[in-house]
Design an enzyme around this catalytic site. Structure first.
Site, PDB file in Angstrom:
ATOM      1  N   ASP A   1     -16.398  -3.176  -3.951  1.00 29.71           N
ATOM      2  CA  ASP A   1     -16.715  -4.402  -2.978  1.00 29.71           C
ATOM      3  C   ASP A   1     -17.830  -4.815  -3.166  1.00 29.71           C
ATOM      4  O   ASP A   1     -19.259  -4.248  -3.292  1.00 29.71           O
ATOM      5  CB  ASP A   1     -15.676  -4.190  -1.968  1.00 29.71           C
ATOM      6  CG  ASP A   1     -15.120  -5.252  -1.122  1.00 29.71           C
ATOM      7  OD1 ASP A   1     -14.194  -5.624  -1.011  1.00 29.71           O
ATOM      8  OD2 ASP A   1     -15.958  -5.775  -0.659  1.00 29.71           O
ATOM      9  N   SER A   2     -18.148  -6.359  -3.401  1.00 28.02           N
ATOM     10  CA  SER A   2     -19.837  -6.843  -3.280  1.00 28.02           C
ATOM     11  C   SER A   2     -20.037  -6.635  -2.074  1.00 28.02           C
ATOM     12  O   SER A   2     -21.221  -7.553  -1.615  1.00 28.02           O
ATOM     13  CB  SER A   2     -19.449  -8.450  -3.554  1.00 28.02           C
ATOM     14  OG  SER A   2     -18.569  -8.870  -2.425  1.00 28.02           O
TER      15      SER A   2
ATOM     16  N   ARG B   1       0.896  -1.192  -0.183  1.00 22.21           N
ATOM     17  CA  ARG B   1       0.328  -0.082  -0.383  1.00 22.21           C
ATOM     18  C   ARG B   1       0.611   1.429   0.112  1.00 22.21           C
ATOM     19  O   ARG B   1       0.357   2.322  -0.616  1.00 22.21           O
ATOM     20  CB  ARG B   1      -1.439  -0.270   1.136  1.00 22.21           C
ATOM     21  CG  ARG B   1      -1.799  -1.051   1.243  1.00 22.21           C
ATOM     22  CD  ARG B   1      -3.127  -0.899   1.887  1.00 22.21           C
ATOM     23  NE  ARG B   1      -2.612  -1.092   3.570  1.00 22.21           N
ATOM     24  CZ  ARG B   1      -3.009  -3.102   4.128  1.00 22.21           C
ATOM     25  NH1 ARG B   1      -3.594  -3.112   3.051  1.00 22.21           N
ATOM     26  NH2 ARG B   1      -2.553  -2.426   5.373  1.00 22.21           N
TER      27      ARG B   1
ATOM     28  N   PHE C   1     -12.063  -4.638  -5.434  1.00 24.27           N
ATOM     29  CA  PHE C   1     -12.307  -5.741  -4.248  1.00 24.27           C
ATOM     30  C   PHE C   1     -11.988  -4.506  -2.825  1.00 24.27           C
ATOM     31  O   PHE C   1     -10.606  -5.120  -2.238  1.00 24.27           O
ATOM     32  CB  PHE C   1     -10.749  -6.801  -4.674  1.00 24.27           C
ATOM     33  CG  PHE C   1     -11.204  -7.127  -5.725  1.00 24.27           C
ATOM     34  CD1 PHE C   1     -11.952  -8.425  -5.862  1.00 24.27           C
ATOM     35  CD2 PHE C   1     -10.672  -7.465  -7.017  1.00 24.27           C
ATOM     36  CE1 PHE C   1     -12.825  -9.096  -6.487  1.00 24.27           C
ATOM     37  CE2 PHE C   1     -11.215  -7.627  -7.914  1.00 24.27           C
ATOM     38  CZ  PHE C   1     -11.924  -9.205  -7.868  1.00 24.27           C
TER      39      PHE C   1
ATOM     40  N   CYS D   1      -2.926 -13.766  -4.165  1.00 24.48           N
ATOM     41  CA  CYS D   1      -2.939 -14.373  -2.846  1.00 24.48           C
ATOM     42  C   CYS D   1      -3.264 -15.546  -2.694  1.00 24.48           C
ATOM     43  O   CYS D   1      -3.175 -16.523  -2.168  1.00 24.48           O
ATOM     44  CB  CYS D   1      -3.813 -13.208  -1.813  1.00 24.48           C
ATOM     45  SG  CYS D   1      -5.412 -13.219  -1.675  1.00 24.48           S
TER      46      CYS D   1
ATOM     47  N   ASN E   1     -20.243  -6.820  -8.190  1.00 28.01           N
ATOM     48  CA  ASN E   1     -19.221  -8.011  -8.839  1.00 28.01           C
ATOM     49  C   ASN E   1     -19.030  -7.362  -9.239  1.00 28.01           C
ATOM     50  O   ASN E   1     -18.608  -6.046 -10.402  1.00 28.01           O
ATOM     51  CB  ASN E   1     -20.395  -8.672  -9.110  1.00 28.01           C
ATOM     52  CG  ASN E   1     -19.743  -9.994  -9.740  1.00 28.01           C
ATOM     53  OD1 ASN E   1     -19.150  -9.831 -10.582  1.00 28.01           O
ATOM     54  ND2 ASN E   1     -19.630 -11.263  -9.590  1.00 28.01           N
TER      55      ASN E   1
ATOM     56  N   ASP F   1      -7.416  -6.373  -6.231  1.00 27.43           N
ATOM     57  CA  ASP F   1      -7.073  -6.606  -5.075  1.00 27.43           C
ATOM     58  C   ASP F   1      -7.534  -7.881  -4.474  1.00 27.43           C
ATOM     59  O   ASP F   1      -8.542  -7.841  -3.326  1.00 27.43           O
ATOM     60  CB  ASP F   1      -6.187  -6.281  -3.923  1.00 27.43           C
ATOM     61  CG  ASP F   1      -5.974  -6.874  -2.501  1.00 27.43           C
ATOM     62  OD1 ASP F   1      -5.820  -8.059  -2.824  1.00 27.43           O
ATOM     63  OD2 ASP F   1      -5.696  -6.219  -1.248  1.00 27.43           O
TER      64      ASP F   1
END
Length: 405
Positions: A259-260, A217, A237, A349, A288, A309
């Protein structure tokens, strides 16, 4: 002087090389025999097929990784002093400010397979990922609190990997005081400006926050500052807006957070306001992410910097192909949304996706997007998530910073 003998586990012939190279996992297929007296969660001494002592660890017959190794020294007892010494050594290798957050113990990388220990200010959060740690978690929580002076130790063992150990999810107080419903910690921007983040230790992702991205970050923030004032950014995200904080601190004119989870975005807004920024409703889009990116593409939106991310998309080797398609789709859409010279910070990730494979996926995405792109920086997990040379599996986070042509 040797430690007291434990029940024995015997390897099959020619299956001792990983153990001799100090890899801490012994799979069920490598074992010829285990003494009937050996208890799951208890200690066993591991021997070669020829009868040579190799290592000592804890057993779980219900797991594919049947033995997790703790020591290769026959004279080293696995007692209270052992656990205290390993935790103390791990903590001594970290520098976390009193009002900051970071990882104190990173499982196999710190010689403590199955134990995660994170610090958020005055509180510790534990994840017990294996049966061997599960049977000792109360003891380890007390030791960790004594060594760190923390006010309390809270458990967040609500992770899927415990199913492979035959364990149910578990959360709750292990030692000391209950943490508050919310607390804040400080993470420094690229120019050392303190940025405060709200964290929910009981229900937040992982142990509350994505500590593994802390250094990234800062780096992305520095690149945003290099674009000059007025950069328009997209944070996909977004979760609770940690990347957005760093982008705004670096001078971005605006950040669209997608973001969801409406709840995560509500916390993201509070985080921005907590740090003196003034977001508006248009800065947050609950949707989504894949669909939202396609919508932005269709409306010809353009950005100067984009952060991708996503959560772990490959849960196992069986999911790699599907995850690769998803990573490609995300990167392709993002590249189409960048202005010439714009920057894309894209991450994976998923431990099943290697850094080499991830680069190939992103290259394929650039071809399909019709964009030339340069790799200007590579990302990995924060330094408090070290990678033991004998255990490369500890390296899971990888990322690329691309400059679009």
């Amino acid at each position: 002087m040797t430690s007291p003998l434990h029940p024995r586990a015997i390897l099959r012939p020619d299956r001792d090389k990983p153990v001799r190279q100090r890899h801490p996992w012994v799979f069920s297929g490598a074992l010829a025999r285990i003494d009937d007296a050996a208890e799951d969660g208890g200690l066993v001494d591991l021997f070669s097929a020829g009868g040579e002592f190799l290592a000592r660890g804890y057993l779980n017959r219900r797991s594919q990784i049947m033995i997790r190794l703790l020591t290769w020294d026959a004279a080293e007892a696995i007692d209270d002093a052992f656990w205290r010494g390993r935790i103390a050594r791990a903590c001594a290798g970290r520098v976390i400010p009193p009002d900051g957050a970071g990882r104190l113990v990173y499982s196999e990388s710190d010689g403590l397979p199955g134990l995660i220990l994170d610090r958020y200010g005055d509180w510790l959060v534990v994840q017990a990922l294996t049966l061997g740690i599960e049977t000792r978690k109360q003891q380890l929580a007390r030791v960790a609190r004594e060594l760190t002076g923390a006010r309390g130790v809270f458990e967040r063992s609500d992770v899927d990997v415990r199913e492979k150990e035959g364990l149910a999810p578990a959360t709750g107080l292990l030692a000391g005081e209950e943490p508050p419903a919310e607390l804040t910690f400080v993470e420094s921007a690229f120019d050392d400006r303190p940025l405060r983040q709200i964290v929910d230790l009981r229900r937040g992702h992982k142990t509350g926050a994505y500590l593994d991205q802390a250094i990234n970050r800062r780096r992305v923030g520095r690149w945003c500052a290099a674009l000059g004032p007025g950069a328009q950014c997209l944070n996909a995200f977004a979760y609770t807006g940690a990347f957005a904080l760093h982008l705004l601190a670096a001078g971005a004119a605006g950040v669209l957070n997608i973001d969801s989870s409406a709840e995560a975005l509500a916390t993201a807004r509070r985080n921005l306001e907590l740090n003196g920024f003034a977001p508006n409703d248009d800065d947050f889009h609950c949707a989504n992410v894949f669909e939202a990116l396609r919508g932005l593409r269709d409306r010809a939106r353009r950005f100067d910097l984009i952060v991708l991310d996503p959560p772990r998309l490959a849960q196992s080797a069986a999911h790699v192909d599907r995850a690769a398609r998803a990573y490609k789709d995300l990167s392709m859409l993002a590249l189409k949304l960048l202005r010439p010279g714009g920057l894309l910070a894209t991450f994976s990730c998923s431990g099943q996706i290697s850094a080499e494979l991830f680069q190939k996926i992103v290259f394929s995405a650039a071809l399909d997007a019709g964009r030339d792109a340069q790799i200007v920086e590579r990302f990995t997990q924060a330094p408090d998530h070290p990678v033991l040379l004998s255990f490369p599996e500890a390296s899971y986070l990888k990322g690329l910073l691309l400059r679009a042509g």
